[in-house]
Structures are given as C-alpha cells and as structure tokens.
Design a protein around this motif. Structure first.
Motif, PDB file in Angstrom:
ATOM      1  N   LEU A 193     -40.791 -28.467  22.791  1.00 18.63           N
ATOM      2  CA  LEU A 193     -41.032 -27.281  21.963  1.00 18.63           C
ATOM      3  C   LEU A 193     -40.306 -26.081  22.543  1.00 18.63           C
ATOM      4  O   LEU A 193     -40.124 -25.970  23.760  1.00 18.63           O
ATOM      5  N   ALA A 194     -39.903 -25.179  21.645  1.00 20.99           N
ATOM      6  CA  ALA A 194     -39.254 -23.930  22.037  1.00 20.99           C
ATOM      7  C   ALA A 194     -39.750 -22.831  21.114  1.00 20.99           C
ATOM      8  O   ALA A 194     -39.760 -22.992  19.883  1.00 20.99           O
ATOM      9  N   SER A 195     -40.163 -21.716  21.702  1.00 21.01           N
ATOM     10  CA  SER A 195     -40.625 -20.562  20.940  1.00 21.01           C
ATOM     11  C   SER A 195     -39.513 -19.509  20.933  1.00 21.01           C
ATOM     12  O   SER A 195     -38.903 -19.224  21.973  1.00 21.01           O
ATOM     13  N   LEU A 196     -39.268 -18.942  19.774  1.00 18.71           N
ATOM     14  CA  LEU A 196     -38.146 -18.005  19.608  1.00 18.71           C
ATOM     15  C   LEU A 196     -38.599 -16.797  18.821  1.00 18.71           C
ATOM     16  O   LEU A 196     -39.314 -16.926  17.809  1.00 18.71           O
ATOM     17  N   ALA A 197     -38.201 -15.617  19.267  1.00 13.12           N
ATOM     18  CA  ALA A 197     -38.462 -14.354  18.555  1.00 13.12           C
ATOM     19  C   ALA A 197     -37.172 -13.551  18.531  1.00 13.12           C
ATOM     20  O   ALA A 197     -36.566 -13.298  19.584  1.00 13.12           O
ATOM     21  N   ILE A 198     -36.728 -13.162  17.320  1.00 14.17           N
ATOM     22  CA  ILE A 198     -35.504 -12.366  17.128  1.00 14.17           C
ATOM     23  C   ILE A 198     -35.894 -11.106  16.372  1.00 14.17           C
ATOM     24  O   ILE A 198     -36.519 -11.177  15.301  1.00 14.17           O
ATOM     25  N   PHE A 199     -35.507  -9.937  16.895  1.00 15.47           N
ATOM     26  CA  PHE A 199     -35.928  -8.674  16.300  1.00 15.47           C
ATOM     27  C   PHE A 199     -34.932  -7.584  16.701  1.00 15.47           C
ATOM     28  O   PHE A 199     -34.153  -7.749  17.657  1.00 15.47           O
ATOM     29  N   TYR A 200     -34.975  -6.492  15.945  1.00 15.28           N
ATOM     30  CA  TYR A 200     -34.219  -5.287  16.305  1.00 15.28           C
ATOM     31  C   TYR A 200     -35.038  -4.479  17.311  1.00 15.28           C
ATOM     32  O   TYR A 200     -36.217  -4.209  17.087  1.00 15.28           O
ATOM     33  N   ARG A 201     -34.375  -4.109  18.389  1.00 12.58           N
ATOM     34  CA  ARG A 201     -35.082  -3.276  19.357  1.00 12.58           C
ATOM     35  C   ARG A 201     -35.396  -1.900  18.773  1.00 12.58           C
ATOM     36  O   ARG A 201     -36.433  -1.320  19.034  1.00 12.58           O
ATOM     37  N   SER A 202     -34.487  -1.387  17.986  1.00 11.54           N
ATOM     38  CA  SER A 202     -34.685  -0.136  17.251  1.00 11.54           C
ATOM     39  C   SER A 202     -33.766  -0.172  16.045  1.00 11.54           C
ATOM     40  O   SER A 202     -32.822  -0.977  15.988  1.00 11.54           O
ATOM     41  N   LEU A 203     -34.039   0.704  15.103  1.00  7.61           N
ATOM     42  CA  LEU A 203     -33.212   0.751  13.889  1.00  7.61           C
ATOM     43  C   LEU A 203     -32.050   1.723  14.019  1.00  7.61           C
ATOM     44  O   LEU A 203     -31.459   2.128  13.013  1.00  7.61           O
ATOM     45  N   ASN A 204     -31.719   2.104  15.234  1.00 11.72           N
ATOM     46  CA  ASN A 204     -30.566   2.976  15.454  1.00 11.72           C
ATOM     47  C   ASN A 204     -29.280   2.173  15.283  1.00 11.72           C
ATOM     48  O   ASN A 204     -29.146   1.066  15.817  1.00 11.72           O
ATOM     49  N   LEU A 205     -28.361   2.736  14.538  1.00 15.76           N
ATOM     50  CA  LEU A 205     -27.080   2.088  14.269  1.00 15.76           C
ATOM     51  C   LEU A 205     -25.989   2.794  15.054  1.00 15.76           C
ATOM     52  O   LEU A 205     -25.840   4.017  14.972  1.00 15.76           O
ATOM     53  N   ARG A 206     -25.251   2.024  15.805  1.00 17.82           N
ATOM     54  CA  ARG A 206     -24.112   2.558  16.549  1.00 17.82           C
ATOM     55  C   ARG A 206     -22.851   2.325  15.738  1.00 17.82           C
ATOM     56  O   ARG A 206     -22.483   1.175  15.469  1.00 17.82           O
ATOM     57  N   ASN A 207     -22.221   3.407  15.347  1.00 18.86           N
ATOM     58  CA  ASN A 207     -21.036   3.341  14.484  1.00 18.86           C
ATOM     59  C   ASN A 207     -19.832   3.851  15.262  1.00 18.86           C
ATOM     60  O   ASN A 207     -19.803   5.001  15.697  1.00 18.86           O
ATOM     61  N   ILE A 208     -18.845   2.988  15.442  1.00 19.51           N
ATOM     62  CA  ILE A 208     -17.587   3.334  16.123  1.00 19.51           C
ATOM     63  C   ILE A 208     -16.491   3.366  15.070  1.00 19.51           C
ATOM     64  O   ILE A 208     -16.160   2.339  14.475  1.00 19.51           O
ATOM     65  N   THR A 209     -15.946   4.551  14.846  1.00 12.86           N
ATOM     66  CA  THR A 209     -14.945   4.744  13.805  1.00 12.86           C
ATOM     67  C   THR A 209     -13.679   5.318  14.426  1.00 12.86           C
ATOM     68  O   THR A 209     -13.742   6.295  15.187  1.00 12.86           O
ATOM     69  N   GLU A 210     -12.567   4.721  14.113  1.00  9.53           N
ATOM     70  CA  GLU A 210     -11.280   5.232  14.567  1.00  9.53           C
ATOM     71  C   GLU A 210     -10.782   6.303  13.599  1.00  9.53           C
ATOM     72  O   GLU A 210     -10.828   6.117  12.383  1.00  9.53           O
ATOM     73  N   THR A 211     -10.333   7.404  14.155  1.00 10.76           N
ATOM     74  CA  THR A 211      -9.731   8.471  13.362  1.00 10.76           C
ATOM     75  C   THR A 211      -8.345   8.778  13.901  1.00 10.76           C
ATOM     76  O   THR A 211      -8.075   8.587  15.096  1.00 10.76           O
ATOM     77  N   ALA A 212      -7.499   9.258  13.030  1.00 14.02           N
ATOM     78  CA  ALA A 212      -6.132   9.576  13.436  1.00 14.02           C
ATOM     79  C   ALA A 212      -6.132  10.798  14.359  1.00 14.02           C
ATOM     80  O   ALA A 212      -6.734  11.827  14.050  1.00 14.02           O
ATOM     81  N   GLU A 213      -5.476  10.690  15.495  1.00 19.71           N
ATOM     82  CA  GLU A 213      -5.411  11.816  16.426  1.00 19.71           C
ATOM     83  C   GLU A 213      -4.567  12.952  15.861  1.00 19.71           C
ATOM     84  O   GLU A 213      -4.856  14.119  16.080  1.00 19.71           O
ATOM     85  N   ASN A 214      -3.525  12.621  15.135  1.00 21.51           N
ATOM     86  CA  ASN A 214      -2.654  13.621  14.525  1.00 21.51           C
ATOM     87  C   ASN A 214      -2.445  13.265  13.062  1.00 21.51           C
ATOM     88  O   ASN A 214      -2.061  12.140  12.742  1.00 21.51           O
ATOM     89  N   ASN A 215      -2.708  14.238  12.195  1.00 18.34           N
ATOM     90  CA  ASN A 215      -2.384  14.091  10.780  1.00 18.34           C
ATOM     91  C   ASN A 215      -1.507  15.271  10.352  1.00 18.34           C
ATOM     92  O   ASN A 215      -1.013  16.025  11.203  1.00 18.34           O
ATOM     93  N   ILE A 216      -1.321  15.436   9.062  1.00 17.03           N
ATOM     94  CA  ILE A 216      -0.425  16.487   8.576  1.00 17.03           C
ATOM     95  C   ILE A 216      -0.963  17.876   8.944  1.00 17.03           C
ATOM     96  O   ILE A 216      -0.205  18.773   9.358  1.00 17.03           O
ATOM     97  N   VAL A 217      -2.274  18.049   8.835  1.00 19.38           N
ATOM     98  CA  VAL A 217      -2.850  19.359   9.127  1.00 19.38           C
ATOM     99  C   VAL A 217      -2.697  19.710  10.601  1.00 19.38           C
ATOM    100  O   VAL A 217      -2.237  20.802  10.971  1.00 19.38           O
ATOM    101  N   THR A 218      -3.071  18.767  11.470  1.00 16.65           N
ATOM    102  CA  THR A 218      -2.948  19.046  12.898  1.00 16.65           C
ATOM    103  C   THR A 218      -1.492  19.150  13.337  1.00 16.65           C
ATOM    104  O   THR A 218      -1.166  19.911  14.258  1.00 16.65           O
ATOM    105  N   LEU A 219      -0.605  18.391  12.685  1.00 14.89           N
ATOM    106  CA  LEU A 219       0.808  18.486  13.022  1.00 14.89           C
ATOM    107  C   LEU A 219       1.356  19.874  12.729  1.00 14.89           C
ATOM    108  O   LEU A 219       2.033  20.489  13.567  1.00 14.89           O
ATOM    109  N   LEU A 220       1.064  20.399  11.536  1.00 11.80           N
ATOM    110  CA  LEU A 220       1.536  21.743  11.201  1.00 11.80           C
ATOM    111  C   LEU A 220       0.882  22.801  12.079  1.00 11.80           C
ATOM    112  O   LEU A 220       1.519  23.790  12.472  1.00 11.80           O
ATOM    113  N   SER A 221      -0.396  22.597  12.399  1.00 14.48           N
ATOM    114  CA  SER A 221      -1.078  23.561  13.257  1.00 14.48           C
ATOM    115  C   SER A 221      -0.475  23.586  14.652  1.00 14.48           C
ATOM    116  O   SER A 221      -0.212  24.664  15.214  1.00 14.48           O
TER     117      SER A 221
END
Length: 531
Positions: free
Chosen positions: A367-395
């Motif tokens: 026999l094996a007992s198993l429990a799977i759960f979320y420790r918390s409902l916090n979502l970690r979101n990693i998003t890539e953004t452009a370091e330089n775009n048209i606005v920052t380039l002109l600036s």
C-alpha cells in the motif's frame, strides 16, 4: 501495469533468447571464454575477442563482464558484435528490455490494455477537497513500458476540477494498491508508483519527469505553479504551437520541447532503420520494430541514440523551447504509513471496503498513501519583455544627443527637414523650371514668333508664372533686334506742324537750320506757304 510485464515475460521468448544471447565474458591472458547464461553453453576463443560498448556509455576494462551478442546483416553479410556494460545488472535489464519490446510490438493494443491493471484494482480510496472520487474520475492511458496509467482531472468528457484554497486538506488524496506479486523482476527492480503532474493539454512523459513514491509510506507533494512567457522572434527562437517546424507532432498534444525531441527521434528511427521504436507513438505508414522482420534494428537504434546523446542529430537544432509553458515545483515529505499502532484497523477497514477476505487480504508493504495539493494559490509569473523597443530607443537616442551634442530629437528632425526635404523640393522646383524653359524654347523654334514685343522691339516674357527677381532679371538674355521687326521711322512725323511755329525770324531761321540737318530739308518758302 505490472501484470502486463509479467504476462509478457511468460510469452514465447525462447527463440529470442537464442537470437540475442546473454553472455558472460571472461578475459584471460591468451584466450577468452564466452558463457551463455540462458543455455549454459561455453565457448573458448584463442587470442583477444572484440567487444563493443553500448553507445553513450563508457565501459571499464574488466576481466569479467556481462553483455549480449547482436548480429546485423548488410549486403548479404552478417556482422556480429558483443555489447558490454559496466554493471551486470544494467546488462541484464537492457537485454530483457529488448526482448520485451520485441514481444509487445506484436501484441494488439486492446490485448495490452486487458493485460494491465484497472483503475478499480489500483485505487483503493480517493477524495478531492473532501469529496469522494472513484475510478470514474480517472482516464486510462496506456504506456508502452509501464502499462495502464490513469490521469485524474484530465478535462476530457467533463469540465476540469478547480481548487479554491491551498493546503493538504484541499487537494487529492489516494490510497494505492501495488501488488508486488505482479511485478516482473527483470524490468523493474524497485516497487512503487510513478507520479507526473502536468497540464490538461500536455503529454505526461513518465520516463523523463516522473517521480517515484514508495510503498508503506505516506507521500505528501506540495505544488507551486510557475507560468513562463517567452518572447518569440526576433528576441528568441521559441515557438507557440510548433506548426512552423519540420517535425510532425506524434502525440497530438500541446507543443513542448520533450514532445518535439521524441517525435524527431522517432521520425529519424523510421528514416534510418525502416521501423518505429515501440516506446514512442507510431507515425503514419510505419510499423513497430520487430527482430523477426528487422534483424538489425537494435544496432541501428544504438547508433541513433549515441548520435542523439552527442547532439549530432538535427533534433536539438530543430526543436526550440515553447513560448508558453507551466512548471510545477514540488516539495515532498515522506512518513511511515500506516503506523504500527494503526496498521491493524486500517488494513481491516480497507479489506472490508474492497470486499477482500481470506488469502487476498491487503498487506502493509503493498500500500502507498499519496496526497497532492497546492501549498498556496500564489502564482509565479515569469514574463520576458523587450529591453529596448522603439520608445526606449528614441528616448535613449535623444538623451545621448542632448548630453554629448546639446541637441534634441526636435532639432534632429528640423535638420533632416532642411537638408533633405527642403533641398529635395528646391531641386525638384528647379528641375521643373528647367524643363519648362526647354519646352518653351522648343516651341518658339518650331512656331512663328508670337506678338509679344513692344513698339520698340523689346521682348516681353508672357509665360512666366511670376515676375523675375532682380538677380534673375540680370541673367535674362538681352533682346536682339530683328531686322524684320524694326520698322523704319515715318518721315512725315518729323515735319513740324504749324501750331508749334512762332512768327519771328529767329525762330524761322533756327528751324530752317534744324531742318537742314535732316535728310529732307524744309525751305522758308514752304513754311510761308503753310502760313
């Protein structure tokens, strides 16, 4: 799951054992002894015997090793090699695995499903957020090596279940029955179950990312979700759905890097070896490798696997990562289960609930007992953004200009307007004027002159759009006197009328003197006659 392994091992494999013999190799000075571990036969070779290590594994030079013999037929010639391993356990498991693949490749899919466990046999109890669940909440998926696997909350046929809060009491709890008597001792040397946490539209790669839980324990798995968003071209080479890749999706699931690599290897297997590997989905118009139909597929498979490990195949270059992916960070905790004081009543209750009695009673190490759960409902979101775009380039461009040249973007725009736009307009206008003058000149030469001169013969330019400036007037060509245009003066107009004459002799004489200078003199008698 294990039942499929056991039944496959009991099949008619004796012919295959003889085709791929399992050997014990003993190297002595001057000779080599090969012993077949299945048939118990021995053979002595004088001198040294050539062996080959499994591609991707560096073997040590030992006097006693375990391996197996593989023969490949090329151009009506048969060549045989003995593959050796560092560990005898690894050699026997790899040798038995090859036989298992050969046998299962010939078994129909429905038969293999019937040979495996059912969800009712595997899952003794189940609850989700305190609500009871059973085998009907699981979807069957047959794995080539692990047999029947079951997916909870697959989202197929019904809406996906959602959790409202974190913690172990709000997740999935199961009690699994793992029958140790059903295990094949050559394919799996450990006993337990493999767990994979994945998204509903992703393929679970059990061999790559599966985690094992052991029997007689309670395993708690806390989850933390991380969503990764990558920027596509031109910032990176990731892909959203993989439709632009030259590799077909054999799993019919959402794109992932593992899916692309496995599909690419399977397509290379079909192209180079003529058949598909049993552990991966079957491509269209292909069949699984079988030693009776394709005697050299194992050697071909080892060569391709070696190239894949060394990244000599094009798969690693063709398959980019997915632009959108989800990753679950797992935190595991293990405790003994059931405990010694509670073992008796828990086993008695589980036997009663599942209708087991007599010799079929449950045991603690199954026999094996198993429990799977979320420790918390916090979502970690990693998003890539452009370091330089048209606005920052002109600036940044404007900031550098103002810092080093005391100039702003507006100033640069004005300079561009003056040196490019205005100069273009000036050159274009000058070209238009030159073209008009040339057209007028060609028109004047081809037609009679227009009545555009004054009484004194001075030409007047009537076609100018605006009067010339002073500098432009200085550059105009001088008017030439044309003989036909210059009429001789009328001499009658030179005669002095009587209204202007005075009755004095001095005046008359002076008039007569003036008249004498004229080519037609006037005498005094004429003047008196006019009076």
């Amino acid at each position: 799951m294990a039942r499929a392994r056991r039944d496959a091992a009991e099949g008619p494999e004796t012919g295959l054992f003889r085709t791929i013999p399992l050997l014990r190799i003993e190297v002595s000075p001057g000779y080599t002894i090969l012993s077949d571990l299945v048939t118990k036969s021995h053979r002595r070779y004088n001198g040294t015997f050539r062996t080959r290590s499994v591609p991707g594994i560096r073997t040590l030079n030992r006097a006693k090793t375990i391996g197996f013999k593989l023969c490949e037929k090329k151009h009506d010639e048969s060549t045989c090699d003995i593959y050796t391993f560092n560990s005898g356990t690894t050699a026997i498991q790899e040798w038995y695995r090859l036989h298992y693949l050969n046998i299962m490749a010939q078994v129909p899919e429905q038969t293999k499903v019937q040979m495996g466990y059912s969800a009712h046999d595997l899952i003794l109890s189940c609850s989700f957020q305190g609500q009871r669940c059973d085998s009907r909440n699981f979807r069957l998926m047959h794995h080539p090596l692990h047999g029947n696997c079951f997916t909870f909350n697959s989202g197929e046929g019904s809406s996906a279940l959602r959790t409202n809060s974190g913690g172990s009491e709000n997740g999935l709890k199961m009690t699994l029955h793992i029958n140790k008597n059903e295990y094949n001792p050559y394919l799996a040397t450990s006993m337990g179950a493999k767990i994979v946490v994945h998204d509903q539209n992703e393929e679970p790669f059990i061999e790559d990312v599966g985690i094992e839980i052991q029997t007689a324990t309670h395993t708690a798995i806390g989850l933390d979700l991380t969503v990764l968003q990558r920027l596509s071209s031109p910032y990176s080479g990731c892909t959203t759905d993989g439709l632009n890749l030259p590799v077909a999706n054999l799993y019919n699931k959402a794109y992932s890097l593992q899916m692309c690599l496995h599909s690419c290897f399977q397509m290379e297997m079909v192209r180079c070896c003529g058949c598909a590997h049993y552990e991966k989905p079957l491509p269209a118009e292909a069949e699984y490798c079988d030693y009776t139909k394709y005697p050299g597929w194992i050697s071909c498979y080892y060569r391709l696997r070696n190239q894949f490990i060394q990244e000599k195949l094009a798969c690693q270059k063709i398959c980019p990562p997915a632009c959108h992916s989800k990753e679950w960070t797992m935190t595991l905790s293990i405790a003994q289960w059931p405990s010694t004081p509670s073992e008796e009543w828990i086993l008695h209750l589980l036997n009663w609930e599942n209708g087991l009695n007599g010799n079929k009673t449950l045991k603690r190490d199954e026999l094996a007992s198993l429990a799977i759960f979320y420790r918390s409902l916090n979502l970690r979101n990693i998003t890539e953004t452009a370091e330089n775009n048209i606005v920052t380039l002109l600036s940044n461009f404007g900031g550098q200009l103002s810092l080093w040249m005391s100039c702003s973007v507006v100033c640069i725009i004005e300079i561009i307007e003056v040196f490019f736009i205005d100069m273009f307009l000036i050159v274009a206008r000058k070209g238009v004027r030159t073209a008009r003058k040339w057209w007028w000149r060609e028109t004047e030469e081809g037609e009679p002159p227009a009545d555009g001169s004054t009484d004194h013969g001075s030409p007047v330019f009537l076609n100018d759009e605006d009067p010339p400036t002073f500098n432009a007037a200085l550059q105009l060509p001088r008017a030439r006197a044309h003989a036909p245009d210059m009429l001789p003066p009328t001499y009658e107009t030179l005669r002095i009328r009587k209204d202007f004459l005075i009755d004095t002799p001095a005046v008359v004489s002076s008039i007569a003197w003036v008249s004498e200078d004229v080519s037609s003199p006037v005498t005094q008698q004429d003047i008196e006659g006019e009076k």
